[in-house]
Structure formats: C-alpha cells, structure tokens
Motif scaffolding. Structure first.
Motif, PDB file in Angstrom:
ATOM      1  N   LEU A 123      -0.172  10.156  -3.708  1.00  0.00           N
ATOM      2  CA  LEU A 123       0.251   8.700  -3.603  1.00  0.00           C
ATOM      3  C   LEU A 123       1.065   8.218  -2.575  1.00  0.00           C
ATOM      4  N   SER A 124       2.013   9.285  -2.224  1.00  0.00           N
ATOM      5  CA  SER A 124       3.326   8.952  -1.538  1.00  0.00           C
ATOM      6  C   SER A 124       3.257   9.604  -0.188  1.00  0.00           C
ATOM      7  N   CYS A 125       2.530  10.673  -0.075  1.00  0.00           N
ATOM      8  CA  CYS A 125       2.561  11.628   1.243  1.00  0.00           C
ATOM      9  C   CYS A 125       1.971  10.644   2.266  1.00  0.00           C
ATOM     10  N   PRO A 126       2.912  10.595   3.673  1.00  0.00           N
ATOM     11  CA  PRO A 126       2.229   9.825   4.649  1.00  0.00           C
ATOM     12  C   PRO A 126       0.995  10.304   5.388  1.00  0.00           C
ATOM     13  N   ALA A 127       0.793  11.671   5.091  1.00  0.00           N
ATOM     14  CA  ALA A 127      -0.400  12.196   5.901  1.00  0.00           C
ATOM     15  C   ALA A 127      -1.629  11.671   5.073  1.00  0.00           C
ATOM     16  N   GLN A 128      -1.507  11.524   3.551  1.00  0.00           N
ATOM     17  CA  GLN A 128      -2.597  11.065   2.782  1.00  0.00           C
ATOM     18  C   GLN A 128      -2.658   9.723   2.676  1.00  0.00           C
ATOM     19  N   ARG A 129      -1.723   9.072   3.253  1.00  0.00           N
ATOM     20  CA  ARG A 129      -1.753   7.340   3.194  1.00  0.00           C
ATOM     21  C   ARG A 129      -3.030   6.719   2.990  1.00  0.00           C
ATOM     22  N   LYS A 130      -3.744   6.802   4.338  1.00  0.00           N
ATOM     23  CA  LYS A 130      -4.797   5.979   4.460  1.00  0.00           C
ATOM     24  C   LYS A 130      -5.853   6.265   3.499  1.00  0.00           C
ATOM     25  N   ILE A 153     -10.624  -4.011  -4.633  1.00  0.00           N
ATOM     26  CA  ILE A 153     -10.137  -5.071  -3.585  1.00  0.00           C
ATOM     27  C   ILE A 153     -11.315  -5.141  -2.591  1.00  0.00           C
ATOM     28  N   ASP A 154     -12.180  -6.106  -3.153  1.00  0.00           N
ATOM     29  CA  ASP A 154     -13.408  -6.363  -2.151  1.00  0.00           C
ATOM     30  C   ASP A 154     -13.084  -6.961  -0.976  1.00  0.00           C
ATOM     31  N   GLY A 155     -13.525  -6.271   0.038  1.00  0.00           N
ATOM     32  CA  GLY A 155     -13.255  -6.734   1.410  1.00  0.00           C
ATOM     33  C   GLY A 155     -12.442  -6.168   2.376  1.00  0.00           C
ATOM     34  N   LEU A 156     -11.561  -5.240   1.701  1.00  0.00           N
ATOM     35  CA  LEU A 156     -10.486  -4.460   2.470  1.00  0.00           C
ATOM     36  C   LEU A 156     -11.044  -3.077   3.014  1.00  0.00           C
ATOM     37  N   GLU A 194      -6.630   1.370   8.231  1.00  0.00           N
ATOM     38  CA  GLU A 194      -6.378   2.216   9.587  1.00  0.00           C
ATOM     39  C   GLU A 194      -5.115   1.444  10.433  1.00  0.00           C
ATOM     40  N   VAL A 195      -5.448   0.178  10.934  1.00  0.00           N
ATOM     41  CA  VAL A 195      -4.626  -0.531  11.641  1.00  0.00           C
ATOM     42  C   VAL A 195      -3.255  -1.075  10.748  1.00  0.00           C
ATOM     43  N   LEU A 196      -3.619  -1.566   9.480  1.00  0.00           N
ATOM     44  CA  LEU A 196      -2.175  -1.864   8.871  1.00  0.00           C
ATOM     45  C   LEU A 196      -1.457  -0.823   8.701  1.00  0.00           C
ATOM     46  N   VAL A 197      -1.871   0.532   8.506  1.00  0.00           N
ATOM     47  CA  VAL A 197      -0.980   1.587   8.325  1.00  0.00           C
ATOM     48  C   VAL A 197      -0.305   1.955   9.541  1.00  0.00           C
ATOM     49  N   ASP A 198      -1.365   2.020  10.683  1.00  0.00           N
ATOM     50  CA  ASP A 198      -0.672   2.433  11.912  1.00  0.00           C
ATOM     51  C   ASP A 198       0.702   1.648  12.493  1.00  0.00           C
ATOM     52  N   ALA A 199       0.309   0.269  12.023  1.00  0.00           N
ATOM     53  CA  ALA A 199       1.303  -0.982  12.275  1.00  0.00           C
ATOM     54  C   ALA A 199       2.515  -0.851  11.366  1.00  0.00           C
ATOM     55  N   GLY A 200       2.302  -0.035  10.258  1.00  0.00           N
ATOM     56  CA  GLY A 200       3.527  -0.095   9.556  1.00  0.00           C
ATOM     57  C   GLY A 200       3.775  -0.866   8.680  1.00  0.00           C
ATOM     58  N   GLN A 243      -2.843   0.587  26.515  1.00  0.00           N
ATOM     59  CA  GLN A 243      -2.231   1.403  25.554  1.00  0.00           C
ATOM     60  C   GLN A 243      -3.089   1.976  24.352  1.00  0.00           C
ATOM     61  N   ALA A 244      -3.143   3.135  24.098  1.00  0.00           N
ATOM     62  CA  ALA A 244      -4.173   3.559  22.918  1.00  0.00           C
ATOM     63  C   ALA A 244      -3.970   3.114  21.624  1.00  0.00           C
ATOM     64  N   ASP A 245      -2.789   2.696  21.437  1.00  0.00           N
ATOM     65  CA  ASP A 245      -2.146   2.226  20.089  1.00  0.00           C
ATOM     66  C   ASP A 245      -1.974   0.628  20.159  1.00  0.00           C
ATOM     67  N   TRP A 246      -2.627   0.048  21.137  1.00  0.00           N
ATOM     68  CA  TRP A 246      -2.501  -1.419  21.292  1.00  0.00           C
ATOM     69  C   TRP A 246      -2.537  -2.253  19.881  1.00  0.00           C
ATOM     70  N   GLN A 247      -3.731  -1.809  19.199  1.00  0.00           N
ATOM     71  CA  GLN A 247      -4.118  -2.851  18.217  1.00  0.00           C
ATOM     72  C   GLN A 247      -2.924  -2.596  16.955  1.00  0.00           C
ATOM     73  N   ALA A 248      -2.187  -1.766  16.874  1.00  0.00           N
ATOM     74  CA  ALA A 248      -1.377  -1.489  15.658  1.00  0.00           C
ATOM     75  C   ALA A 248       0.081  -2.377  16.218  1.00  0.00           C
ATOM     76  N   ARG A 249       0.294  -2.039  17.411  1.00  0.00           N
ATOM     77  CA  ARG A 249       1.383  -2.478  18.023  1.00  0.00           C
ATOM     78  C   ARG A 249       1.280  -3.999  18.122  1.00  0.00           C
ATOM     79  N   ALA A 250       0.152  -4.728  18.513  1.00  0.00           N
ATOM     80  CA  ALA A 250      -0.115  -6.021  18.498  1.00  0.00           C
ATOM     81  C   ALA A 250      -0.109  -6.734  17.374  1.00  0.00           C
ATOM     82  N   LEU A 251      -0.447  -6.164  16.125  1.00  0.00           N
ATOM     83  CA  LEU A 251      -0.252  -6.532  14.982  1.00  0.00           C
ATOM     84  C   LEU A 251       1.015  -7.088  14.472  1.00  0.00           C
ATOM     85  N   THR A 252       2.206  -6.229  15.094  1.00  0.00           N
ATOM     86  CA  THR A 252       3.379  -6.381  14.887  1.00  0.00           C
ATOM     87  C   THR A 252       4.259  -7.452  15.799  1.00  0.00           C
TER      88      THR A 252
END
Length: 835
Positions: free
Chosen positions: A444-451, A465-468, A474-480, A537-546
């Motif tokens: 539950l706490s390991c970042p490698a297993q987070r997603k 949690i229907d709809g998630l 992926e993007v929510l975790v990548d964005a922190g 940028q490859a990670d634009w989705q996560a960075r744009a969310l922040t």
C-alpha cells in the motif's frame, strides 16, 4: 611477451574447440556467437598468412562437433557441409555496414567469373538462416527410417526416436513421385513461444533454464528420453536434400523446395528467388525488418545459386559449398561486464534483479541493462558484480544474461545475495515458501506499486469508486496529486475536469485551446505560456495538471455531470464494510472470500491490523502462507501509516463487531505452537510440550532437560531449540501469547447448545453471485453444517445458484429441499450475519 604465430594459432584453436565441444556436446553457451565468429576469422587470417601451420583438423576445416558417444553414429552418404559467412555490423554512427568484410562482394564476383555470367543475371534462392540444429532425414519408399545430426559433417548421431516426436516431420511422405531413397536436410528449432513457455515453467519450479532457442533445440534433441523431447515441442523446416536414389528432383533449388513442400515437409514461406547483388540486399533488408516479429530465431539469411548445374560447376571447398553463403545479421548475443546488480520493483511488487552492464551493442541496440529474472536464476548462473557475461536480446524480449564466463572472473568477486529491504520503500522483501519470486511487502505504501494499489483500491469489488479509470490514475500519480490511496479523498471537481481535458487532448496545445474558454482573463496569458512551454515533452500531461489555472467552468462548453458523479462515488466509499476495506488494501493472497472470513471472525480492523500472524491461522481456510502474507503487510510501518491516513480522511467501517466466540478453541499454547510453523511440531508433539511448559514464556526460557521430559524425538528437540534461538521466533511466540490474552476478553458470548444447522449436510452448486461459494461454506459451517460435495438421501438441503447442473437434478430426483441464493441470504440475515 608477444605470442608467436604458432602459439596464437594453438590458442585460437583451443578456444574454438572448447566452445564447440560445450555447444555441441554439453549444450552450454560459453562464448557468444559474435565472439566465436571473431575468433574463427582471426584463425582463418593467421592460417592464410602461415599456410605451413594449417592442419586438417583445424576448426576452419571441420564442421560442427564430434559425436558425443551417447547415440549411435551415422555416416552421412553425402557430407553435411557448413556455409561460408558474409558479415554485417552496425557502425558507431548507427548505420548498417551490409558487407563488413567484403565477403558478399567476393562471393558474387567469383560466381560471375567462374560461371561466365553477368553478376546482375545470377539467380539465387534466398532463405532465412534458422538458428537451430541441422539434421538429415532419410526416407525409404516414402517412409521415415532414420534421422541424424550433422555432427562433424561426415558423421552424426542417430536421433531417430527423438525426431519422431517432432510433429512437423512427416513419418510418411504425401503425394507421389518421390524417389525410392530420399535424404532431406533441414533445421530443427524451438519456436520463441515454446522457448519462453519452457523457461517460464522452469523459473517457477526453480529448474534450469535454457540459454537460447538454439541451445534449447540442440540440448533437447540430444535427450536420451524421447518423452522429454516431446514435452519441449521442437519444430522443423526443410531447406535442402542429400542422397537421392531411384528418382530425380527438379533442376533448380527453388523448384526442389516446392517438391518437398508437396511431399509434406514444412518449407519457410519466406524463401524467395532473387537476382543479382541488389536482389540479395533487398531480401536481406526485408527479412531484417521482419526478424524481431518472426515466431522463431534467425541469425541471417542464406543465398544459394538456384540452378543445380551451376552448383555442380562451382563445387566445394573443405567445409562449404562455393555456390552458397550465409549473410549474417548483427549478433543478438554479445559479451560485456556486470557493473552492478540492482533490484527493480514491479507494479505488483515482484522484485526482479537487473544487471547493470558496461554498454554494448546487441543487434543494433545499445544495451546497458539485462534481466536476471530472480534470485534462483542468479544462483544457478552464479552471476557476480565484475563478471564477464554473455547477454542475449531477441526481438521484443528484454535483454537477459544467458551465461557467465567464469574463467574471466576478477579476484575477490563475491556471491550476490537478495537484499532484505525494498530499495524503493524500505519494506521487507519476502519470498513465499516453495516460490522463486520475492516481493515487496509494502503493497500500500511502496511508490513502485502505487498505481496498481490505487487501481485495486478503487475497483468495483473493493471500494467501488466508479469512474476512476486507469488513465486517470496514471496521470494523477505522475503529477504527484495522488501519492497514496488516502489522497483520493482530497480530489476536487476542478482537478477532475482538467484531467479529462488533458486526456482528451492529443498534445498540450490542444489542452490549452480546450481550457481557454473557461479561464478568467486575468492571468490567462501567463498560464497559457506555462502550458505551451511543455510542448513536445513526454510527460506533458502530468506536468500540465500541476499548472495552476483560474477557471470558471462554462456548463454549455464542457460536460461536468460525470465529475460530480465521481466525487459522489468517492464520498460514498468512505462508509464501507470491513471485508471491502480489507480486500481493498491489496494484501497478497487476500481475495474477497478471505477478506470476508477475516471480517466475520475478528470483526474489527484495529484488532486485525495488530495481530501476530500465527493467530490468523485460527480462521478457517487461512493457512500459514496466507497468514504470513497478512502479517508481513501489517508489519510494514508504511502500510500502517496508509491505513491511518484513510481513517483520518473519513473512511469508516459500518459493520464492526466483537470477534466470534469460535476463536476460543484456537487461543491456547498447543494451537499456537502448531500455527507458528516450528519444524517437526505436530499437534500431538505440541500437546507433549504443553505438558512440561505452561506458556510461551516458559518455553522460551526452558532448559534442555525440561524440554527432553516431553519425550520428543532428539532431532525434533534439536530443531525446536535451534528455532527458539532465533530472536525473531522467540519474540513471535511471546507477542502471539500476549495478543491471545488481549483477545480472549473481547470474544462474543459463547452461544449455548448446538448451532441451528448442527448435524445437517448441505451441498452448494452453481454460481452464488452475491456471496460466493467459499464464503457461503464458511457461514454454513459456522452454524454447524457439514458442507458436502455430492448429493445423497442424507443431504439436508441444496443451495443452488445460477447455472446449477447435475447436483440440482440429483436433488430434485431424490426430493431433497432446494434453496436459491436469496433464501440463503435471508436465512443468514435472520441469524444476525451482516453481509
């Protein structure tokens, strides 16, 4: 001191002979193909410069390897020759040098000159060069009578029985017109899928894995037990003929292949007739592009002069025909050194050792990492930091270490050991008994297993949690924004709407355009500039969310109802059942049925999360392996912190209750000693120990004489003493005993008398969609019933779910009462069971 030509020749011959003996007779890979070819070319050059030193048994003059002596020898009626090679390589600039040594150009020029034909008019049969083992098949009267390996070209090994298990090889020729005696030459190989399937099974069972498909084919065909050959699934392609008597074949090689296909032999569909140098190169590039997607390994292509009259005119040299050549691709095996061995944690917690390598180019790709699969594989190969290793890359397969050059090992290289802790989160790495895979217990706490953990937590059978969806996660975790499951309860509507726009956008410019109608004019320019700076940028989705955005959503220009429903679903999941939450935590081996059983028997999360693992075994259907997994999970501080964060975030359990009185029978010294997994301690031996010690503390402090009074056999006593001397084991017993003392006063009141189903026999059949048959069994047995597997006159009643079959029919035939699932659920509700 530099070597003389004679000394260098002797050294090269010895290295090549040792490598050939290992490959042909021991099925071992001691040097890579590229290294072998390089040494052979050095030897050829030295022998050309010093012809007086050349010997008839030199590796440049012989073919393959000598017979091993395990099989009868077969003398080939016509020699099985090898092929000369034309090499290509990848330059430092990444470009392909099609004819690195000029061998192909020399081959074409010699054919044109000797045959008196223009080079562009030469016609070839071009074929893939299979990476397997050459064999010869003899047919008499159309019936397969003998199969042999190539061996040294003149003498091979009789492997007829093994070849009969290869389904591609016809036992009786099809069609008509075949010669009275026909020898067919071809390649036995192991398809990539069969190779990977075999190695997957071997790794799971802790067995020896095969180095590569070529070695796999060679080693399999030399098995003394034909059943082993059949299990490993070899395949075959025909590519030539040997002796022919009592009939004639076509006058071209390509037409002969068509004849063989008509007689039932598999012939590669990639064979093609081409003309001139350009035709050869076009074919080389076409097959090269297909190489990674083929179902079998190839290491190049073969060009054969198509007309047989021309073949006869060209003749042979010592070990190869002058009318054919192999044009080899860049090697898929290379030699490099191990700079480090690190642990990689996968999405599901599997800990995979990875070798960090000195960069090396393999098949045109620079490789710096190679998988070692698991700790058992490292032990089998004995890979150490500093070792020289052969790595293999084929197709889309992740590069792997195939073998170790132990003779090149540096002094002081130490055996590798699996670390105790996860390199990502610090939780304990554990290996299940009888399994080769190690796992991080910080699910539950390991970042490698987070997603993976968050996706499971939100799934329908967990917190629902229907709809998630996974893309959101992926993007929510990548964005922190979401770094733990508790962060889901802090999501807001604005974040979700922005996230949907991002996922719908092909690139950041599209997102900026979609967002613009909802932005206030003040500060919008700076916001858009920040977004557009992410372009490419490859990670634009996560960075744009922040990127902070001041928005006022325009309902007519964006759908918002789905976001409101998702927020509602998140809020609704705060109120849950204990079974759902336990399942949602993602504890290894804890599925829905086990989560429900834990919840029913213990009733309280605070109790469950602080129990020593042996106490979980007092619950039906939870054995030592599952109990240890639960214990490892709750022993990790990070997992406990994640649970605390969930409770602090408003998650609450609606069905907390006192632990069942049925636990009372398992809360004593004897069941504890059995549950703890002490070597040799059975129930009877635990009772013998309990006769001389009153509790766990007394056992830990007991002297040898006191323990021997129990009458236990000497080896069992020594095993017990050794086990108790491990501090963690002694501590476990003391913790478990203390937990039992705390648990006993919490137990629900004992129900007097027999259960309502005492003495009754119940049979479950069909699918119970709401409850599940495992959980139904637990409930029924808890009320005294015996759950049987078959229906008889003694059956009290049958519970029939959807698609019930023969058991339902039998009950109806015998007049046994039948309940449907709704009746069972209603009855359980009447007994106070919370579902």
């Amino acid at each position: 001191m530099s070597q003389t030509p004679s000394q260098r020749l002797a050294q090269l011959r010895q290295q090549l002979e040792q490598a050939a003996d290992a490959y042909y007779n021991r099925d071992e890979l001691v040097i890579s193909d590229a290294d072998y070819d390089g040494l052979l070319r050095q030897l050829q050059a030295l022998e050309a410069a010093h012809p007086e030193l050349q010997q008839s048994d030199s590796p440049t003059q012989v073919i393959g390897g000598r017979a091993s002596g395990r099989f009868a020898e077969v003398t080939h009626a016509l020699p099985m020759l090898s092929l000369g090679n034309a090499f290509c390589k990848i330059g430092d600039d990444g470009a392909l040098d099609e004819d690195a040594g000029g061998e192909l150009a020399t081959f074409i020029a010699r054919l044109a000159q000797d045959l008196g034909r223009p080079a562009d008019a030469l016609v070839f049969s071009a074929e893939p060069k299979l990476d397997g083992l050459a064999i010869s098949l003899r047919y008499e009267g159309g019936v397969f009578v003998q199969g042999a390996t190539r061996g040294d070209g003149a003498t091979g090994e009789d492997v007829t029985a093994n070849l009969r298990t290869v389904s591609d090889i016809p036992q009786q020729l099809a069609g008509s017109g075949w010669p009275a005696v026909l020898e067919v030459r071809g390649e036995v190989y192991m398809a990539r899928a069969d190779f990977e399937a075999y190695n997957t099974r071997a790794r799971a069972q802790g067995g020896k894995v095969l180095a590569n498909p070529r070695n796999a084919a060679a080693g399999t065909l030399r098995q003394l037990d034909a059943r082993v050959v059949a299990e490993r699934r070899l395949s075959f392609f025909a590519y030539a003929t040997g002796m022919v008597e009592g009939g004639e074949l076509a006058d071209s090689h390509s037409a002969t292949l068509a004849q063989l296909r008509g007689w039932g032999f598999p012939v590669s569909e990639l064979c093609q007739v081409v003309s001139g140098r350009q035709g050869l190169l076009d074919y080389f590039h076409r097959i090269g592009k297909l190489r990674d997607s083929l179902p079998f390994d190839i290491d190049g292509v073969v060009y054969k002069l198509d007309d047989k009259a021309g073949q006869q005119r060209m003749g042979f040299v010592a070990r190869a025909p002058r009318w054919a050549i192999a044009h080899k691709f860049p090697a898929q095996e290379q030699t490099t050194t191990v700079e480090d061995i690190e642990i990689q944690i996968g999405r599901t917690g599997a800990a995979t050792p990875v070798a960090r390598l000195a960069p090396v180019q393999v098949a045109g790709v620079v490789v710096t990492n190679a998988t070692l699969h698991n700790a058992d594989q490292i032990a089998r190969l004995d890979v150490r930091v500093g070792d020289t290793v052969i790595i293999r890359r084929a197709g889309d397969v992740i590069p792997e270490v195939a073998s170790v050059r132990h003779e090149l090992r540096p002094a002081g290289a130490l055996p590798w050991q699996m670390p105790d802790a996860c390199p990502v989160c610090g939780a304990e790495l554990v290996q299940e008994e009888g399994m080769v895979v190690w796992r991080c217990s910080g699910e539950l706490s390991c970042p490698a297993q987070r997603k993976e953990a968050i996706a499971h937590f939100a799934s329908r059978k967990a917190m629902d949690i229907d709809g998630l969806g996974e893309k959101f996660i992926e993007v929510l975790v990548d964005a922190g924004i979401v770094s733990a499951v508790a962060d889901l309860y802090r999501l807001d509507r604005d974040t979700l709407l922005k996230l949907k726009l991002i996922l719908d956008a092909g690139q950041v410019e599209d997102y900026a355009m979609a967002l613009q109608p909802h932005m206030s004019l003040l500060g919008s320019g700076a916001t858009l500039q920040s977004l557009l700076a992410l372009s490419g940028q490859a990670d634009w989705q996560a960075r744009a969310l922040t990127v902070p955005v001041d928005v006022a959503w325009q309902p007519k220009k964006i759908a918002t109802r789905w976001a409101d429903k998702l927020i509602d679903a998140i809020d609704a999941s705060r109120q849950t059942t204990l079974a759902r939450l336990l399942y949602a935590l993602g504890i290894e081996h804890v599925g829905e049925a086990t989560a429900k059983t834990l919840a029913q028997w213990f009733g309280d999360l605070e109790l469950i999360r602080h129990l020593p693992w042996p106490l979980y075994t007092q619950v039906p259907d939870i054995g030592g392996e599952v109990a240890r997994a639960i214990g490892h999970f709750f022993d990790q501080a990070g997992n406990q912190q994640a649970i605390d964060a969930l409770l602090a975030g408003g998650v609450s359990i609606s069905d907390t209750h006192a632990p069942t009185a049925r636990l009372r029978a398992g809360l004593g010294l004897v069941p504890l000693l059995v549950a703890a997994g002490i070597p040799g301690i059975t129930a009877k031996r635990a009772e013998a120990l309990a006769s001389v010690v009153k509790d766990a503390a007394s056992l830990v402090d007991a002297e040898g004489m006191q323990l021997s009074a129990s009458g236990l056999p000497g080896p069992v006593l020594r095993g017990l003493t050794d086990w108790l001397e491990v501090p963690a084991n002694a501590e476990l017993l003391l913790r478990a005993e203390a937990a039992m003392a705390r648990l006993l006063p919490l137990l629900a009141e004992e129900v007097s008398g027999a259960g309502p189903l005492e003495g009754q026999t119940v049979v479950l059949t069909g699918t119970l969609s709401a409850l599940g048959r495992d959980q139904a069994k637990v409930h029924l047995e808890g009320f005294g019933a015996k759950v049987a597997g078959s229906v008889s006159k003694k059956t009290s009643f049958v519970v029939a779910g959807a698609e019930a079959g023969s058991k339902l029919a039998k009950a109806q035939e015998l007049g046994v009462p039948v309940w449907d699932e709704q009746q069972l659920l209603a009855w359980l509700g009447e007994q106070g069971v919370v579902l």
